[in-house]
Design an enzyme around this catalytic site. Sequence first.
Site, short mmCIF file in Angstrom:
data_model
loop_
_atom_site.label_atom_id
_atom_site.label_comp_id
_atom_site.label_asym_id
_atom_site.label_seq_id
_atom_site.Cartn_x
_atom_site.Cartn_y
_atom_site.Cartn_z
N GLY A 163 83.35 -16.01 39.85
CA GLY A 163 83.38 -16.11 41.29
C GLY A 163 83.02 -17.49 41.81
O GLY A 163 83.62 -17.98 42.78
N THR A 164 82.03 -18.13 41.20
CA THR A 164 81.60 -19.45 41.67
C THR A 164 82.74 -20.46 41.56
O THR A 164 83.00 -21.23 42.49
CB THR A 164 80.37 -19.93 40.88
N ASN A 202 76.59 -10.32 49.84
CA ASN A 202 76.11 -9.91 48.53
C ASN A 202 74.63 -9.52 48.52
O ASN A 202 74.18 -8.83 47.61
CB ASN A 202 76.35 -11.02 47.50
N GLN A 238 82.17 -8.63 46.30
CA GLN A 238 81.46 -7.35 46.37
C GLN A 238 82.34 -6.21 46.88
O GLN A 238 81.85 -5.09 47.02
CB GLN A 238 80.23 -7.49 47.26
N SER A 265 85.51 -11.42 41.08
CA SER A 265 84.78 -11.65 39.83
C SER A 265 84.74 -10.38 39.01
O SER A 265 84.51 -9.29 39.55
CB SER A 265 83.36 -12.12 40.14
N ALA A 266 84.92 -10.52 37.70
CA ALA A 266 85.01 -9.34 36.83
C ALA A 266 83.70 -8.61 36.67
O ALA A 266 83.67 -7.37 36.66
CB ALA A 266 85.55 -9.76 35.46
N HIS A 267 82.60 -9.33 36.52
CA HIS A 267 81.36 -8.64 36.12
C HIS A 267 80.70 -7.88 37.26
O HIS A 267 79.69 -7.19 37.05
CB HIS A 267 80.38 -9.61 35.44
N THR A 327 91.87 -23.27 28.56
CA THR A 327 92.40 -22.11 27.85
C THR A 327 91.89 -20.81 28.47
O THR A 327 90.69 -20.66 28.72
CB THR A 327 91.99 -22.17 26.36
N CYS A 358 72.07 -15.18 41.64
CA CYS A 358 72.63 -16.50 41.36
C CYS A 358 71.65 -17.62 41.69
O CYS A 358 72.00 -18.79 41.65
CB CYS A 358 73.93 -16.70 42.14
#
Length: 376
Positions: free
Chosen positions: A71-72, A145, A173, A193-195, A231, A323
């Site tokens: 996300g950042t 958040n 979120q 963001s995935a996590h 990559t 964060c």
Amino acid sequence: MPPIYLDYAASSPIPPEVREAMLPWFDQGFGNPSSVHASGRRARNAVEESRETLAGLLGVEPASLIFTSGGTESDYLAITGYQGDGPRITSRAEHAAVLETVRLHEQGGGSVALLETDQAGRPTMTDLADQLAPGGLVSLMWVNNELGSINPVAEVAGLCHAAGCGLHCDAIQGPAWTNLELPALGADLVSLSAHKVGGPKGVGLLYVAPGTAHSPVVPGGGQEQGRRGGTENVPGIVGFARAMELLYADPGRTQRLAALSTQLRHALTAELGGEILNNSPESASAPHIVHISVPGIPSGPGAEMLILGLDLEGVEVSAGSACASGALSAGHVLEAIGREELASIRFSLGYGTTETDIETAADAAARVIRRVRESL
């Protein structure tokens, strides 16, 4: 007994189905997706199939999605890569990833406007409209958040576009509690963001709406159609797509989380009454975040005592954004809403949260708050 985890807004557990989807890409699927041989092609197919899966869930074209490291980075790419010579406009309650990127823009000679917020961390539409200018970019999160409060992003998009401004939305979120479709937000750029959704750490995406004036920021080997060098994280991308599939297959989570959130609010109020202040307005907040401030307990050491006290009780929560490298002093969001002097607790719920978890956590919170208050 395992701890009761109520810090989903910081990071979410990875479901077994996501882990299983990722594992092959650490083993036989190790190839570089930019290589032309068979191993590379298999990895490339996995990346593109995941992109198509995510695009289908989000209601957009696959080519509009750029994979990032999280996300950042997505926030940074959105704001830095936007091609417009107008001001960068955001609120004082935005995520640090946005605020720091906006400050970099200012240090480079760009114009910046930081908007004051109400007690829920939302800027007023009047203040926002006063700052809009052609070529500008507004960056406004959909769900705060820390507080859980929801910004009217679609309304903001209308104001921005009428004024010749672009709109970036940190929607990280959002998918945790509802099946987000990006066109409904109306934003030109959206970060995910995935996590935060049951996927792995180190993977995110940036949506760039067709026609948006946006340039690459990270140079490299031409990956992501030349829009972001580096990559691709194949296992992470596969896990991201699988996690979102699982979430979107469970639309009932919105009502379930709302019921758990209501239970938590009522339990905290029943136990503590006027001993706490609720920073998450029930009528305009995402249901997975409940944030309270505690009069009589100062921020900093007081917050540390609360969080560690709950940890010893087997309940894992936070004081705010994870964060901030574990900092327990009052953050900028609490400063924005005028509660920086008070210790706070953020409870954030997820797919594994149960009614028993909520009951146990509320009882523990009452004990810890009273114990800490008596010790000061």
